[in-house]
Design a protein around this motif. Sequence first.
Motif, short mmCIF file in Angstrom:
data_model
loop_
_atom_site.label_atom_id
_atom_site.label_comp_id
_atom_site.label_asym_id
_atom_site.label_seq_id
_atom_site.Cartn_x
_atom_site.Cartn_y
_atom_site.Cartn_z
N ASN A 74 0.65 -1.16 0.00
CA ASN A 74 -0.03 -0.08 0.03
C ASN A 74 0.85 1.35 -0.16
OD1 ASN A 74 -1.60 2.11 0.68
ND2 ASN A 74 -2.89 0.95 2.14
N TYR A 75 1.10 1.86 -1.21
CA TYR A 75 1.87 3.17 -1.16
C TYR A 75 0.67 4.49 -1.04
CZ TYR A 75 3.71 7.28 -3.11
OH TYR A 75 4.06 8.82 -3.47
N GLY A 76 -0.48 4.32 -1.46
CA GLY A 76 -1.45 5.42 -1.26
C GLY A 76 -1.86 5.78 0.01
N THR A 77 -2.08 4.94 0.97
CA THR A 77 -2.52 5.25 2.44
C THR A 77 -1.60 4.47 3.38
OG1 THR A 77 -4.30 3.66 2.28
CG2 THR A 77 -4.81 5.84 1.49
N GLY A 78 -0.74 3.86 2.69
CA GLY A 78 0.23 3.01 3.93
C GLY A 78 1.32 3.82 3.99
N THR A 79 2.38 2.64 4.80
CA THR A 79 3.54 3.40 5.30
C THR A 79 4.79 2.37 4.86
OG1 THR A 79 3.42 2.31 7.47
CG2 THR A 79 2.63 4.55 7.18
N ALA A 80 6.10 2.61 4.72
CA ALA A 80 7.24 1.66 4.64
C ALA A 80 7.02 0.83 5.94
CB ALA A 80 8.35 2.46 4.59
N GLN A 81 6.81 1.09 7.01
CA GLN A 81 6.65 0.31 8.09
C GLN A 81 5.81 -0.81 8.09
OE1 GLN A 81 9.09 0.21 10.83
NE2 GLN A 81 8.14 -1.75 11.09
N GLU A 82 4.62 -0.52 7.62
CA GLU A 82 3.57 -1.49 7.36
C GLU A 82 3.90 -2.42 6.29
OE1 GLU A 82 -1.15 -1.43 6.25
OE2 GLU A 82 -0.22 0.07 5.79
N ALA A 83 4.82 -2.07 5.17
CA ALA A 83 4.93 -2.91 4.21
C ALA A 83 5.95 -3.78 4.70
CB ALA A 83 5.58 -2.14 3.05
N ALA A 84 7.18 -3.15 5.35
CA ALA A 84 8.24 -4.16 6.01
C ALA A 84 7.40 -5.08 6.82
CB ALA A 84 9.22 -3.30 6.77
N ASP A 85 6.52 -4.76 7.88
CA ASP A 85 5.84 -5.94 8.76
C ASP A 85 5.21 -6.83 7.85
OD1 ASP A 85 6.67 -4.13 10.93
OD2 ASP A 85 4.74 -3.19 11.12
N TRP A 86 4.46 -6.46 6.84
CA TRP A 86 3.99 -7.54 6.01
C TRP A 86 4.89 -8.34 5.46
CZ3 TRP A 86 0.05 -5.93 1.40
CH2 TRP A 86 -0.70 -7.20 1.14
N VAL A 87 6.18 -7.91 4.93
CA VAL A 87 7.16 -8.86 4.57
C VAL A 87 7.72 -9.79 5.68
CG1 VAL A 87 9.53 -9.01 3.70
CG2 VAL A 87 7.90 -7.41 2.83
N ARG A 88 7.66 -9.26 7.17
CA ARG A 88 8.06 -10.11 8.10
C ARG A 88 6.96 -11.37 8.21
NH1 ARG A 88 8.88 -6.20 11.10
NH2 ARG A 88 11.45 -6.39 10.98
#
Length: 728
Positions: free
Chosen positions: A182-196
Amino acid sequence: MGALPIPIASAESAVNRSLHRRTLASTVLLAVTAAVIPAALSPSTAQAAARSAPAALFAPAAALPAPDSARAAALPGPNSARAAASDTRVDVDVRAGLATVGSGALGVNHAIWDSQLGTPAVADLLKDAGVRMLRYPGGSYADIYHWRDHTAPGGYVAPDTDFDTFMAGARRTGAEPMIIANYGTGTAQEAADWVRYANITKGYAARYWTIGNENYGNGHYGSAWEADDHADKSPKEYAATVVAYAQAMKAVDPTIKIGAVLTMPGNWPDAIVGTGDQGSWNQEVLTRAGSVIDFVDVHWYPGGSSAAETLTKSSQIQDAAFLLRRQIDSYAGTNAGRITISMTETNVDVGRNTQPGALFLADVYSGLLAQGVFTVHWWNVHNGLGTVSTVAGQTDYNDFGLLSSGNCNADNTVCQPPLNTPFAPYYALKLMGQFARPGDRFVGAGTDNALIGSHAVRRANGDLAVLLINKDPDAARTVALNYHGFTPAAGAPTVASFVNGADEITTSTAGSALSLPPYSISLVTLRSANPVAAPPTPARPTVTATDRTATISWPSAGGGLKYEVYSQSNGLAAQLGETTSTSLPVRNLEPGKRYTVNVVARDGSGRASAASPPLTFVTGTPADAPCTVKFRDTNDWGNGYVGSIDITNNTASGLTGWTLTFGWPTTWQSLNSGWNATWTADGRTVRVTSDAALAAGGSTNVGFVGNYSGPNVLPEVFTLNGKVCRSE
């Protein structure tokens, strides 16, 4: 079931298309003939009748077709009447090597508003079709989706569509995921947590992660369908955020691959420079984020007011892929060659559930994969009922899905077939699963009939598969197939076909005839007569080129080998030369021309290797030319542009009048108007004439408005009074 919800609206521009309105809303003789050895370096498309093979229906061609003048009449032979019965010629040349099919080549989109996402029935249908990559959570929804609590504020989320459910379905299908962070309403941390969670906690080994979806549609260029909470909507901001996401996500799992959103050349907003920007979206993103990304992600909805027009759009693929690759290499910095290309959405405007959609899918998946796109995805698995019409005699529900949603309109007067009933494009995808298998290698295929699509792959064991697409809705076609560098084994080939109105793929063997009915797809599979060990395949060559010469080089493939270098044209390979060395000088090339070459190794027993991966390059223009031309696209609006041409006389003598000539590289480019001289156009040739003097060492400027309706390949070569100029 009820109607599926409508995803977030997504429309590129009023100028080009209104995309992502994802409303849930006869017998043909196949004569295989021998050809004549060419007299020309680069053959034109084979058009004349060819020598028939007396021994077998599926016989090899001896070499490339001769020039047209040498093929004006059918050549004599015991089966010449059979060859003469054909109205279309298709040539397949295994020496014209293209891209290798990857493990995740065949893909499709899954969306969190689809209640059937991940169900066993759907997973099994996708597995049967050969799907090996699934995209999640679905288009524009990706930019409002929060994976941790499985919500999409402002959109509908169906029950049982969470990430773990998706992964269970993907595993049952045998497909790897393509995940949109999610680029539009998300954050880099949220994306990193998803990878984790995906790769560390659950061990899903999810490799491919794209940052956002169609983020150029955030309003920066005028049209706004994509959610974007960033105050700065520019490509500069998107690129900076991609860098931040990539760093955070790879800190968790450095093995993942990060993708950035680009636009397909020829599609809005390609080449448009927004307010405050230094370049187009693609240029800005690649320049600023090219060092951290592993692939770029594009979408392609080519549109078309009719099915016939839509089915011509596949002719744009080679130029679009070339331009996109050139952009990557020009702007992405050091080691840009590592960056690959994904196509994660495509579909049609006419005949989405009927045969036009099926023909488009087969043609476009094949064309993109042959050009090195590593995965191609249909939009969508399910989408829902739209405006119902009749297309090619069949009911079309205007549904973007591969499978029926089983829903009805508001007053229940029109209903789709039962849930999960496959639509025509599903069967085309299933044929693609039989045709382009992981490890297969696309090879050259060309036809002299614009209504016949042709593609071919060489299996690892040497067998050959040829996909033939009849785009004529009314007439059957007779096809003469010619093979180059390949000898079929004795016996009848296997033929799998899907015809208009069918609800299954039929399989048979070909005797003396093969049926290519109107609006049909046929897959012909032939065993090789020489399934023996061959020399190793040479690596992709490199080139050093001038305006008229090139030196092609490659690593050694082993001792005692001879190497043959081929140039591709219209799906055929013309030999440039042979050597026992690992480089070959080539002369008499044309300035400013695009060449694609392959290297084939041959051992002392005459056995040939597979062709090397292809190398595409463009020759330059003469450094010591009597004139210099500087061409610039100074203002672009997506289907037209202002071109500026500076002309300099490099000689010691003045000109009392002059004519500048150049050609449009494609058929979808044209001249609108011009100034500072007299402009005329004759087909693809443009002449700019002036009676004004051009002094020795002097310069002048002319300009024009050009139109385009596909990838805008800019002219490379200009002549002034018949002399080739240096281009800058």
